[in-house]
Design a protein around this motif. Structure first.
Motif, PDB file in Angstrom:
ATOM      1  N   SER A 131       0.851  -1.198   0.000  1.00 30.37           N
ATOM      2  CA  SER A 131       0.000   0.000   0.000  1.00 30.37           C
ATOM      3  C   SER A 131       0.876   1.234   0.000  1.00 30.37           C
ATOM      4  O   SER A 131       2.057   1.185   0.363  1.00 30.37           O
ATOM      5  CB  SER A 131      -0.917   0.011   1.224  1.00 30.37           C
ATOM      6  OG  SER A 131      -0.157   0.071   2.426  1.00 30.37           O
ATOM      7  N   ILE A 132       0.296   2.324  -0.427  1.00 29.87           N
ATOM      8  CA  ILE A 132       0.936   3.625  -0.285  1.00 29.87           C
ATOM      9  C   ILE A 132      -0.027   4.560   0.440  1.00 29.87           C
ATOM     10  O   ILE A 132      -1.249   4.426   0.340  1.00 29.87           O
ATOM     11  CB  ILE A 132       1.341   4.258  -1.628  1.00 29.87           C
ATOM     12  CG1 ILE A 132       0.117   4.528  -2.504  1.00 29.87           C
ATOM     13  CG2 ILE A 132       2.382   3.412  -2.336  1.00 29.87           C
ATOM     14  CD1 ILE A 132       0.405   5.419  -3.700  1.00 29.87           C
ATOM     15  N   ARG A 133       0.541   5.447   1.214  1.00 26.73           N
ATOM     16  CA  ARG A 133      -0.203   6.589   1.735  1.00 26.73           C
ATOM     17  C   ARG A 133       0.175   7.767   0.855  1.00 26.73           C
ATOM     18  O   ARG A 133       1.350   8.044   0.655  1.00 26.73           O
ATOM     19  CB  ARG A 133       0.144   6.849   3.191  1.00 26.73           C
ATOM     20  CG  ARG A 133      -0.591   8.030   3.841  1.00 26.73           C
ATOM     21  CD  ARG A 133      -0.294   8.038   5.331  1.00 26.73           C
ATOM     22  NE  ARG A 133      -0.929   9.119   6.076  1.00 26.73           N
ATOM     23  CZ  ARG A 133      -0.285  10.205   6.528  1.00 26.73           C
ATOM     24  NH1 ARG A 133       1.028  10.362   6.267  1.00 26.73           N
ATOM     25  NH2 ARG A 133      -0.911  11.127   7.215  1.00 26.73           N
ATOM     26  N   LEU A 134      -0.844   8.433   0.319  1.00 28.82           N
ATOM     27  CA  LEU A 134      -0.621   9.540  -0.603  1.00 28.82           C
ATOM     28  C   LEU A 134      -1.032  10.835   0.090  1.00 28.82           C
ATOM     29  O   LEU A 134      -2.195  11.241   0.039  1.00 28.82           O
ATOM     30  CB  LEU A 134      -1.431   9.332  -1.886  1.00 28.82           C
ATOM     31  CG  LEU A 134      -1.162  10.297  -3.037  1.00 28.82           C
ATOM     32  CD1 LEU A 134       0.289  10.192  -3.497  1.00 28.82           C
ATOM     33  CD2 LEU A 134      -2.103  10.007  -4.203  1.00 28.82           C
ATOM     34  N   PRO A 135      -0.083  11.501   0.768  1.00 28.76           N
ATOM     35  CA  PRO A 135      -0.413  12.782   1.398  1.00 28.76           C
ATOM     36  C   PRO A 135      -0.641  13.838   0.316  1.00 28.76           C
ATOM     37  O   PRO A 135       0.169  13.977  -0.611  1.00 28.76           O
ATOM     38  CB  PRO A 135       0.837  13.101   2.228  1.00 28.76           C
ATOM     39  CG  PRO A 135       1.654  11.838   2.239  1.00 28.76           C
ATOM     40  CD  PRO A 135       1.306  11.111   0.984  1.00 28.76           C
ATOM     41  N   VAL A 136      -1.727  14.594   0.452  1.00 21.91           N
ATOM     42  CA  VAL A 136      -2.079  15.577  -0.586  1.00 21.91           C
ATOM     43  C   VAL A 136      -2.380  16.925   0.052  1.00 21.91           C
ATOM     44  O   VAL A 136      -3.188  17.013   0.988  1.00 21.91           O
ATOM     45  CB  VAL A 136      -3.289  15.120  -1.419  1.00 21.91           C
ATOM     46  CG1 VAL A 136      -3.602  16.155  -2.497  1.00 21.91           C
ATOM     47  CG2 VAL A 136      -3.032  13.754  -2.054  1.00 21.91           C
ATOM     48  N   ALA A 137      -1.737  17.976  -0.472  1.00 17.63           N
ATOM     49  CA  ALA A 137      -2.097  19.347  -0.114  1.00 17.63           C
ATOM     50  C   ALA A 137      -3.136  19.823  -1.120  1.00 17.63           C
ATOM     51  O   ALA A 137      -2.834  20.010  -2.295  1.00 17.63           O
ATOM     52  CB  ALA A 137      -0.866  20.245  -0.148  1.00 17.63           C
ATOM     53  N   TRP A 138      -4.356  19.998  -0.643  1.00 22.93           N
ATOM     54  CA  TRP A 138      -5.445  20.433  -1.519  1.00 22.93           C
ATOM     55  C   TRP A 138      -5.645  21.950  -1.452  1.00 22.93           C
ATOM     56  O   TRP A 138      -6.287  22.534  -2.327  1.00 22.93           O
ATOM     57  CB  TRP A 138      -6.753  19.751  -1.120  1.00 22.93           C
ATOM     58  CG  TRP A 138      -6.717  18.262  -1.182  1.00 22.93           C
ATOM     59  CD1 TRP A 138      -6.409  17.401  -0.178  1.00 22.93           C
ATOM     60  CD2 TRP A 138      -7.002  17.445  -2.326  1.00 22.93           C
ATOM     61  NE1 TRP A 138      -6.485  16.103  -0.611  1.00 22.93           N
ATOM     62  CE2 TRP A 138      -6.856  16.099  -1.934  1.00 22.93           C
ATOM     63  CE3 TRP A 138      -7.371  17.727  -3.650  1.00 22.93           C
ATOM     64  CZ2 TRP A 138      -7.058  15.030  -2.810  1.00 22.93           C
ATOM     65  CZ3 TRP A 138      -7.578  16.673  -4.524  1.00 22.93           C
ATOM     66  CH2 TRP A 138      -7.421  15.337  -4.101  1.00 22.93           C
TER      67      TRP A 138
END
Length: 593
Positions: free
Chosen positions: A99-106
């Motif tokens: 799995s990956i955790r995809l941190p996103v700045a929205w």
């Protein structure tokens, strides 16, 4: 508070117990099984939350990419990493991650003004592209809102913060509502509320409940998609675990997971307060943290994702500084963390902002460290009390002993490359005490040039061998110096500049373990006044190639003028050395004792 989306409560989902066991064991990577077949991500609705989270083990963060901001590519390359590619995700899968955790700045340049707070199509579609690549390559994906800056104002601007937060999640959920269950959502990264610390758990609950109800209300496959809720600042202390458990109980939905972060015992993690080894306090902190997290959630049917883990002091940009923490002790920590996660049924997601996998070359910066991370998921390899034996260059070589940490394994001897050392002549073992003879050490030290003369391995009946470095040294020599702190801007993340003060140092094969700083009256000097032992890199930086120890602006900002400070440098081989510095305005002088 009880969710209004009652139709999704208490769903009965199918899933064989055997599949759960396979997800929990076959999906755990190890040095010997990195290329073994991995469990595929679960098909829609066929597994419980517990089974899905188990199948995510282990996970990897695509850190400092889509969570960055600024720059020419919407922030994605602004913090030093290249654009995310499908090849990167294929590499991660091939390296044993599920799995990956995809941190996103929205937020920032990606979200418009209220009342709509419209997320740009460019940002949404870029995130979708990465998610598509991950799922196509058999990786589960955890997407979050990583930029929590605007949510910090929740206590003082509740209506506007929730309007923006809910709008953002509504748009994200609508865009991905038809995606399979391989995609899961995390409410927010490390929620924190500096203006109202007394009610931080309540504010965290507000965000989590709003996230939950907003996503579930969009329907489609979001009706029972796995949703992940953090504690306040993803802290694992018991009051915050209890607060999140209460929220999850009220939501009464069996497709919810909890998340915390773990960067180890803080003094060990950053090398401060004299904690330079993986000692009993560091080990106990790890075991206690994972045990109480298991007891609160896993034993009550709620899976847990440790969404970020590692040590705070490990950073490849530090060049020749390997000792934050000391390298062998770092290996022990990474192995033990993976082992404890398996013991307590927690899924780990390594925080990697570029320090572990070089995303430019798609190669691990330190394959041995990666091997120890992998090892802990399957076998707790044997180690020793330290990874080095220091021999004073001018001294007479004598027998030297280390303590074996067998970890339930059999010790099978010492090797130098393919050559086995001879028990009796080269080493002896009495109980857990391994002693190398003077004769063997003399041979291994060779011409006794400064630094590592030889490396041998302690081998055990399973797991990885433990490297032992034979190092020759003389006591380090520090020289008098003077200089001016010119006040050049310095962020603390960059190399030392003219705002630092450099002490000329001949290390002579030795390395620094830690540094104390005290005034003449015995009180502690510099930052962290609760301890005399200062934080490596933040306050002092050894450069073994350049032959300097630099004291940083962060150190001098907390030092009083015209009051001499005695610095005591502790070395791994050669005891301690005192050095006195005095700051007067921007002028600093340093003298040997």
């Amino acid at each position: 508070m009880t969710s209004s989306v009652t139709v999704h409560r208490r769903r009965l989902r199918l899933g064989a117990i055997a599949a759960a066991i396979t997800a929990l064991t076959a999906g755990l990577i190890g040095a010997a099984s990195a290329q073994a077949e991995k469990p595929t991500a679960p098909p829609d609705h066929a597994v419980t939350a517990m089974e899905q989270v188990a199948a995510m083990q282990p996970g990897w963060n695509v850190g400092n990419s889509l969570d960055a901001f600024g720059g020419d590519t919407g922030g994605e390359t602004a913090w030093g990493n290249p654009l995310i590619t499908e090849e990167l995700l294929q590499t991660i899968k091939a390296e044993g991650y599920n799995s990956i955790r995809l941190p996103v700045a929205w937020d920032y340049e990606h979200t418009g003004p209220g009342p709509d707070y419209t997320i740009s199509s460019e940002r949404m579609e870029r995130v979708a592209q990465v998610v598509d690549w991950a799922i196509a390559n058999d990786l589960q994906v955890l997407v979050n809102i990583h930029d929590q800056m605007f949510t910090k104002a929740l206590p003082d601007d509740r209506e506007n913060v929730l309007a923006k937060f809910n709008s953002m999640w509504r748009q994200i959920a609508e865009r991905f509502k038809d995606y399979p269950s391989e995609l899961s959502f995390e409410s927010i990264n490390e929620p924190q509320f500096p203006t109202d610390t007394a009610n931080q758990d309540a504010h965290t609950a507000t965000l989590n409940v709003n996230f939950y109800e907003t996503v579930r209300a969009t329907g489609g496959k979001n009706a029972d998609r796995l949703l992940v809720l953090p504690t306040w600042v993803t802290n694992s202390e018991q009051p915050h675990l209890d607060a999140l458990k209460a929220t999850i109980d009220e939501l009464d939905d069996d497709m919810i997971a909890a998340t915390v972060h773990f960067y180890g015992f803080y003094p060990f993690s950053v090398n401060v307060a004299g904690v330079t080894t993986y000692d009993e306090a560091t080990q106990q902190d790890l075991e206690n943290t994972f045990q109480r997290t298991n007891d609160t959630f896993v034993d009550n049917g709620v899976p847990v994702i440790v969404g970020e883990w590692g040590v705070l002091g490990y950073d490849y940009t530090r060049g020749t500084v390997p000792n934050s923490p000391q390298y062998g002790e770092l290996l022990k920590f990474f192995q033990a963390t993976a082992h404890q996660a398996v013991e307590q049924q927690l899924t780990l997601m390594l925080w990697d902002a570029g320090s572990y996998l070089n995303r430019h070359t798609l190669e691990w910066r330190d394959p041995l460290l990666k091997a120890y991370m992998d090892s802990g998921f399957t076998t707790l390899s044997g180690t020793a009390s330290f990874d080095s034996i220091y021999l004073e260059k001018a001294g007479t070589i004598a027998d030297e002993s280390l303590t074996l940490n067998r970890n339930g394994l059999d010790f099978e001897g010492l090797w130098q490359g393919d050559t086995a050392l001879t028990e009796g002549a080269d080493y002896t073992v009495s109980g857990d005490t391994l002693t190398l003879t003077a004769a063997a050490l003399t041979r291994l030290a060779g011409d006794r040039a400064y630094g590592t003369n030889a490396t041998i391995e302690a081998r055990f009946s399973d797991g990885l061998p433990w490297a032992i470095h034979i190092i020759s040294y003389d006591k380090a020599q520090l020289s008098d110096a003077s200089g001016t702190l010119d006040g050049e801007p310095w962020s603390g993340w960059e190399p030392c500049n003219s705002s630092c003060f450099a002490i000329p140092t001949e290390f002579n094969g030795d390395q620094i373990a830690t540094m104390e700083a005290k005034y003449a009256d015995g009180t502690n000097a510099g930052p962290h006044t609760w301890t005399a032992f200062k934080e490596l890199w933040a306050t002092y930086r050894p450069d073994y190639d350049a032959g300097t120890i630099s004291l940083t602006p962060d150190f001098f900002n907390e030092v009083r003028d015209d009051e001499p400070v005695t610095l005591t440098f502790h070395f791994w081989g050669g005891g301690t050395i005192d050095y006195t510095i005095t700051k007067t305005g921007s002028t600093v002088t340093g003298t040997t004792a």
